[in-house]
Structure formats: C-alpha cells, structure tokens
Design an enzyme around this catalytic site. Sequence first.
Site, PDB file in Angstrom:
ATOM      1  N   ASP A 281       0.834  -1.206   0.000  1.00  0.00           N
ATOM      2  CA  ASP A 281       0.000   0.000   0.000  1.00  0.00           C
ATOM      3  C   ASP A 281       0.870   1.259   0.000  1.00  0.00           C
ATOM      4  OD1 ASP A 281      -2.326   1.421  -0.026  1.00  0.00           O
ATOM      5  OD2 ASP A 281      -2.836   1.094   2.081  1.00  0.00           O
TER       6      ASP A 281
ATOM      7  N   LEU B 102      11.171 -20.417  -4.934  1.00  0.00           N
ATOM      8  CA  LEU B 102      10.282 -19.453  -4.268  1.00  0.00           C
ATOM      9  C   LEU B 102       8.924 -19.506  -4.965  1.00  0.00           C
ATOM     10  CD1 LEU B 102       9.704 -17.001  -2.382  1.00  0.00           C
ATOM     11  CD2 LEU B 102      10.614 -15.534  -4.178  1.00  0.00           C
TER      12      LEU B 102
ATOM     13  N   HIS C 143       2.523   3.233  -8.990  1.00  0.00           N
ATOM     14  CA  HIS C 143       2.400   1.799  -9.282  1.00  0.00           C
ATOM     15  C   HIS C 143       3.613   1.306 -10.082  1.00  0.00           C
ATOM     16  CE1 HIS C 143      -1.486   2.047  -7.541  1.00  0.00           C
ATOM     17  NE2 HIS C 143      -2.079   2.635  -8.560  1.00  0.00           N
TER      18      HIS C 143
END
Length: 252
Positions: A24, A135, A41
Amino acid sequence: MHKSSTLAVPEHSDVPRHLAIIMDGNGRWATQRFLPRTAGHVRGVQTVRRVVEACGRRGVGYLSLFAFSSENWRRPPEEVSRLMRLFVQTLEKEVGKLGDQGVRLRVVGDIAAFEPRLQELIRAAEERTAHNDALHLTVAANYGGRWDILQAMKRLLAERPELASDPQAIDEAALTPYLSMAFAPEPDLFIRTGGEQRISNFLVWQLAYTELYFTERYWPDFSAHDLDEAFEWYRTRERRFGRTSAQLKGSA
Ligand code: FPP
C-alpha cells in the site's frame, strides 16, 4: 496440502516460510511528488522485483502479494486500465527472469474478469514456471478473502453434494483444499506498508494465526533493509497458537 495452523502448529523458524504483503501507499508516494498516481504503481513494480529477490536470498519459501483486490474496480477507470497494462507489461518482461531465478508464479483470484490477453499471459506464465520451487510467488489479483471462502464452499458442495444434507460433516479439513492458497502453508508473517492497519479482505481465512506487521513506509520506498527489520520483529514474536507461554517454554 498443508494442514491449517489451527489443526497443526507449524515449527517456528527465523525467516517466515510464507510472507504475505499488502503493498500500500503507491498513490500517496506519487502524489507527494506531484506525479500521477500511476507513477507510484510503476515504482511499486520495482519494489516487487527487489522484494522477490530479497526473499529468494533469505530463504522465504512462499511470497504472496496483494496486487488488485475485488474492491479496486471502484477506482477511477484510467487508474484501473493503467494497472491492467502494468500487469501485462510486467508479466511479458519479467516472466523469463522469474523462471531463471527458480520462481514459481501463480495468480489467485477471479481472473475471468480480466481481458483475454491478460488471462492468456497469466496462464502462460504459470505454465512456464510450473517446474520451479525455489520461491513460490503468488500474486492475488481480483482477489478477496470472502470470495475465496465462498468459491471454496461452492466447489466443495459441487464435488460432494451429499454434504448439503449433512452440514455437520463439513469441517476445516474438508474445506481448506478448495481455498485458492491450498498449495501453501498459512502465512507466518503479514506486512502492510503505507500506514493503514487493516487486512482489507486479503487472505482472511489464512491469516487467522499470522503475525501482523504494519509500517508507515510507502510501498515504492520499501527496501530490503525494511524487510530485514520486519523479519527481526518476527523473530521476537512468541507464536503460541492458543497455548500458554509456559507450555511453549516446556516444549522448547
Ligand atoms: C496500493 O496502493 C497498491 C495497489 C492497489 C496496486 C499494487 C500494484 C503494484 C505494486 C504493481 C503491480 C504488481 C505486480 C505484482 C505486477 P494505493 O494505490 O492504494 O496507494 P494509496 O493508498 O497511497 O492511494
């Protein structure tokens, strides 16, 4: 399939096996700099790259990122479409590199709502990295925790219709294989950047026993050092899973 932490207590380790993050603060980061929100973003994608690499190096097994919630459709249409383009560009550009780093990419959420090209890229990226297991990187897109529980319940009842007339037989073990994250252990650590202290309909079922860490740092500024600070905090937590402190010390 891993058992729910409420059924089986996982072993504690210094580094979380599963880290879940709400990224956020992109919009505020950009606004502070008199830039359009979407510039935040774009910088946020750079942070994703940094955090994926750092998690890989530190031995995190599963990293789950909340990229777009079911509620994010309410944003201005230009921002939604810029985010979609960013997802497409990021997938096109990064998927080869992810593959080389041993990262397995999955997208969870209701992706049927996305444009066909994005859906196709998601499927191709998942396929291309399916053999990796260094991962497990999961991107939650058009995801909501309540949606997840509902879709799990619907799929369970569709596959086992006899349960509709015997609801007492429905337990956690029956339902959890149908949740979107059934392939992963429940998150050990949750991080939310940007100062808000909410779960915002992320992995509502899976976060029941997760350690929650909140930082004021905006996502574009979140560094490997910030990640290490969160891990240090995590190491100090006593994860009791309903037991007493004395019981924990006795079993140590
Ligand atoms: C929240 O910041 C962030 C989002 C809704 C989008 C997150 C997307 C990215 C980091 C980029 C794409 C990621 C991948 C995995 C390709 P906000 O806009 O709510 O910030 P604000 O609270 O300051 O307004």
